[in-house]
Scaffold this motif. Structure first.
Motif, PDB file in Angstrom:
ATOM      1  N   ASN A 262       0.862  -1.172   0.000  1.00 25.28           N
ATOM      2  CA  ASN A 262       0.000   0.000   0.000  1.00 25.28           C
ATOM      3  C   ASN A 262       0.905   1.229   0.000  1.00 25.28           C
ATOM      4  OD1 ASN A 262      -1.849   2.038   0.471  1.00 25.28           O
ATOM      5  ND2 ASN A 262      -2.596   1.236   2.419  1.00 25.28           N
ATOM      6  N   ASP A 290       4.412  -5.942   7.676  1.00 27.11           N
ATOM      7  CA  ASP A 290       2.989  -5.609   7.723  1.00 27.11           C
ATOM      8  C   ASP A 290       2.351  -6.301   6.512  1.00 27.11           C
ATOM      9  OD1 ASP A 290       0.580  -4.407   8.217  1.00 27.11           O
ATOM     10  OD2 ASP A 290       1.205  -2.388   7.638  1.00 27.11           O
ATOM     11  N   SER A 320      -4.062  -9.057   9.669  1.00 26.11           N
ATOM     12  CA  SER A 320      -5.325  -8.392   9.996  1.00 26.11           C
ATOM     13  C   SER A 320      -6.458  -8.980   9.168  1.00 26.11           C
ATOM     14  CB  SER A 320      -5.179  -6.905   9.685  1.00 26.11           C
ATOM     15  OG  SER A 320      -6.409  -6.246   9.697  1.00 26.11           O
ATOM     16  N   SER A 322      -8.821  -6.895   8.304  1.00 25.56           N
ATOM     17  CA  SER A 322      -9.438  -5.710   7.706  1.00 25.56           C
ATOM     18  C   SER A 322      -9.543  -5.782   6.190  1.00 25.56           C
ATOM     19  CB  SER A 322      -8.662  -4.456   8.103  1.00 25.56           C
ATOM     20  OG  SER A 322      -8.843  -4.201   9.471  1.00 25.56           O
TER      21      SER A 322
ATOM     22  N   TYR B 152     -14.696   0.600   8.489  1.00 21.78           N
ATOM     23  CA  TYR B 152     -14.149   1.534   9.468  1.00 21.78           C
ATOM     24  C   TYR B 152     -15.289   2.451   9.895  1.00 21.78           C
ATOM     25  CZ  TYR B 152      -9.439   0.138   8.015  1.00 21.78           C
ATOM     26  OH  TYR B 152      -8.299  -0.566   7.751  1.00 21.78           O
TER      27      TYR B 152
END
Ligand code: PLP
Ligand code: PLP
Lengths: 482, 482
Positions: A262, A290, A320, A322, B152
């Motif tokens: 990212n 990460d 994660s 997410s 989020y």
């Protein structure tokens, strides 16, 4: 957020004056404090500025607020209480602390999205609702749930979730570990936060990729770290740069997002991984890996994590849910040597006493369910579809105006704009045209880039979003020529 | 935590050696790192020390670990890799950061409870399972759940929960506010953390009660704050002391737990509240009102919060479900002026991106359910019953050896011991006898006190717990006489 009721018989300006008076009397705007400007309030409440002007006039006539030219409108100090009293200077307090506020562009984007929910959202780095396994999670939640414990939990995280992650990490990421070496955190974000706060000291030098998600986080500066850049090209960061930085600045840690980085989407090349690990172990330098995106790999097998080939225990591995399930679960994890897990678990007691048991239980159930594999398959297929839609739209709407490398995984597309435009002006113009994106400068030093998150908008919004963006770009470049 | 399988045919020492080898090979104990001592491991795994000695011998013979007299047992550096490699000096990193580790007594207690779950627990400051509304929450969870959003979320917290809290705060606490002025946090703990980190700067002076829960938190020292004491007597803290501290040290904030204070159980006297607010507004000094216990008031109406009579907006009011429902929900809130809520919501984005939507949804459902009032009634009745059981046991087992004021609310009883004993020795002796409590020195400067949490043990454990405690005390005082 409160909005005036347009059906009500009470005039809008009166409703607004009443609402403000109530909030002032509740102490939300203490005596002497500044109210939002007329323009801002009008925007927030979705009314004409003249309506707010009328409400303010009403409150002024009651002695509740005072306006002075140039210094805005404040809550009157004299109305509230017989003798003049002092209220803490809250805005001074709000400037205290070592915590820097978020990036202005990020705040601007969040504000625009709150005020105009209809904006097409290429900015939020997350999955859209229909890409998340919401139905699966709802089904799990609707199976008979039993809660056996709701007390303060183990600060490392809910044990059944850590156990489920041991299998998950082995099966999906090739990482061998035990539950004692896993720390559950509120997304990767909290893992990064714990590392920067508890393992590093102000003044320490660290290396981060450039561009990098990390630059969007004032977290690093708030911790007083000195940041040094590892330029990312098509093959990822160059490990030799780490040695150079180590020699020059004694960097104490390296932050890296090796898989579908990212914002660039880059995958760190296999040779560079080995080299990276060798340099790390040669220098005794810890590397924070990460790794939230790997399982989104559209067609190929997901890249292996550095952790899976780490023979010296140099890697702190962060994962994660997410980006592969739902960011609102707020479940992430770190795999780290025992000493580090113990230290961070101890420190996080002081911050929040750990996560709620409930979402951890849901996450453990999800991992043990038969839903994971099919969900990931569907996710990958849909991301690929959206990526291609975005490319198609870019080619149609902005021919010759953007350059990019086609990502093979992840949620984002990193585009260089050919015309030179001002980041901030482009963002404002895009908002006016009904679309948001993240200006590339948020992620580091180079300007002239844009990050489009194609995972977030609805499928049918992608092409119209790009056309709105193209319009904004055109407006700016045309204006300039005039 | 992993334990050897006593049913297995493989000898215990071999199982332990295998387990350790696995963890070493996974990098949990990297080359060169220190293993736990034989004594410690034996305790953790529930085996004889000689078994661990055997396992270590096994690993040593394979070249996996090395022991040197006086410096413990370390993972060998040479076994793992052809050339000697460096592993980051993890224990050095674990000492980094500005985060102080938790209080040694608190760590000791947590460790004892992990290793010996059968200890009678007067130490954990929370409700026992049967006092929490677990059945009610399970029933709510088992009603058809729908999740409409898992992205989020608003950094201030889930809107329906903030809306439900507006009614709750009005009906139960007499606080008028709107959802815009509420910040949802991971328990009161995170509210305190956000305040100390984001509104204060290192070197700032603050006043906290003495004794106080806050002294148990290295959080304040980690933030670099200078702490000044407000002695608490039967009527709570004396407001005039605040003026004195302000003059002398320019304190910038006051932390106070006015209702059924932890650990003393004191309620701040009505006159002192008015005086406190007057002084605060006179000095423009913010007061943090930490208010988790009020609704446990056994018989009387719960004391009103300072916030409900705060006309100058000087109070940051903190609440939580931990002490009235379940600490594992990790739901707390802060009611504060707008500027502060905005600032803290922005900063917490950097720490954890907010809480999971799921427990917030559950908490909102609980607040809107018909369960709250009956649950609170049951809770109050049961706490009163347990308090009386504890008093009865203290009178029987320790006649003339403890002094206390009978609390009218809260979870704790604060006792002064008549015999002079060493805090740490008493704790160790108590653990040996099967009971834990919190030594009073954890909460501040005075020694010779003990905090018993009567809400945590089972009803039937209270009297035997006190008798174990009495035994420990007796052992120590007898020894001394010899
Ligand atoms: C590379 C990277 N790391 C970490 C995060 C934080 O995400 P979360 O805390 O939701 O896991 C993000 C989110 O955008 C990210 O892109
Ligand atoms: C006075 C006080 N404040 C705050 C807390 C933190 O509790 P929680 O974060 O669970 O709300 C406690 C817990 O013991 C407490 O006693």
């Amino acid at each position: 957020m409160w909005k005036p009721d347009r059906q009500s018989k009470q005039p809008l300006y009166e409703q607004i004056a009443d609402h403000l008076e109530r909030r002032i009397s509740y102490g939300e705007f203490p005596p002497g404090s500044l109210l939002p400007s007329e323009r801002k309030l009008a925007e927030q409440l979705g009314v004409n500025r003249s309506t707010v002007v009328q409400s303010f006039a009403e409150l002024r006539s009651m002695g509740i607020i005072e306006s002075r030219t140039g210094s805005g409108t404040r809550v009157s100090k004299y109305k509230w209480g017989i003798t003049p009293k002092h209220t803490p200077n809250w805005s001074r307090y709000a400037e205290g602390g070592s915590f820097l506020p978020n990036q202005p562009f990020m705040r601007r984007i969040r504000k625009a999205l709150t005020e105009h929910p209809s904006l097409i959202d290429f900015a939020s780095g997350e999955l859209s609702k229909d890409l998340s396994p919401i139905d699966e999670i709802t089904t799990l939640l609707n199976e008979p749930q039993s809660i056996s414990y709701l007390g303060y939990d183990n600060p490392q995280g809910y044990t059944p979730l850590r156990q489920a992650l041991v299998s998950y990490l082995r099966d999906y990421r090739g990482i061998q570990t035990t539950e004692s070496s896993i720390l559950i955190t509120s997304g990767s974000q909290q893992s990064l936060y714990l590392i920067t706060q508890c393992l590093l000291s102000p003044g320490d030098a660290v290396a981060i990729e450039d561009p990098s998600y990390c630059y969007s986080l004032p977290m690093f500066q708030s911790a007083g770290l000195r940041l040094f850049r590892l330029p990312v090209d098509q093959d990822g960061a160059r490990p030799e740069d780490i040695r150079t930085l180590y020699k020059k600045h004694r960097i104490k840690m390296v932050f890296i997002n090796p898989n579908f980085q990212n914002p660039t989407g880059t995958v760190l090349k296999a040779e560079q991984r080995i080299q990276l690990l060798n340099i790390a172990s040669e220098l005794g330098l810890p590397i924070v890996e990460d790794d939230p995106f790997s399982l989104t790999a559209y067609k190929e097998t997901p890249p292996s994590p550095l952790k899976s080939i780490d023979s010296t225990g140099s890697i702190l591995h962060i994962g994660s849910f997410s980006k592969i399930a739902a960011s609102g679960l707020r479940i992430g994890w770190m795999v780290a040597p025992h000493t580090i897990v113990e230290r961070l678990a101890d420190a996080r007691q002081q911050m929040d006493f750990g996560l709620s048991v409930i979402p951890q239980q849901v996450a453990a159930q999800f991992l043990k369910s038969p839903y994971v594999e099919p969900h990931l398959d569907r996710l990958r297929m849909n991301l690929l579809f959206r990526r291609d839609l975005l490319i198609e739209a870019l080619e149609k709407e902005l021919p010759g105006l953007v350059c990019y490398t086609i990502p093979q995984g992840g949620l984002h597309m990193w585009c260089k704009l050919v015309p030179k435009v001002h980041d901030g002006k482009l963002l404002e113009e895009a908002i006016k045209n009904g679309v948001v994106f993240v200006p590339g400068s948020v992620y580091g030093s180079d300007s002239g880039f844009v990050r489009f998150t194609f995972a977030r908008p609805q499928v049918e919004e992608i092409s119209s979003g790009v056309s709105k963006f193209a319009k904004a770009l055109q407006n700016l470049t045309n204006n300039r020529r005039e």
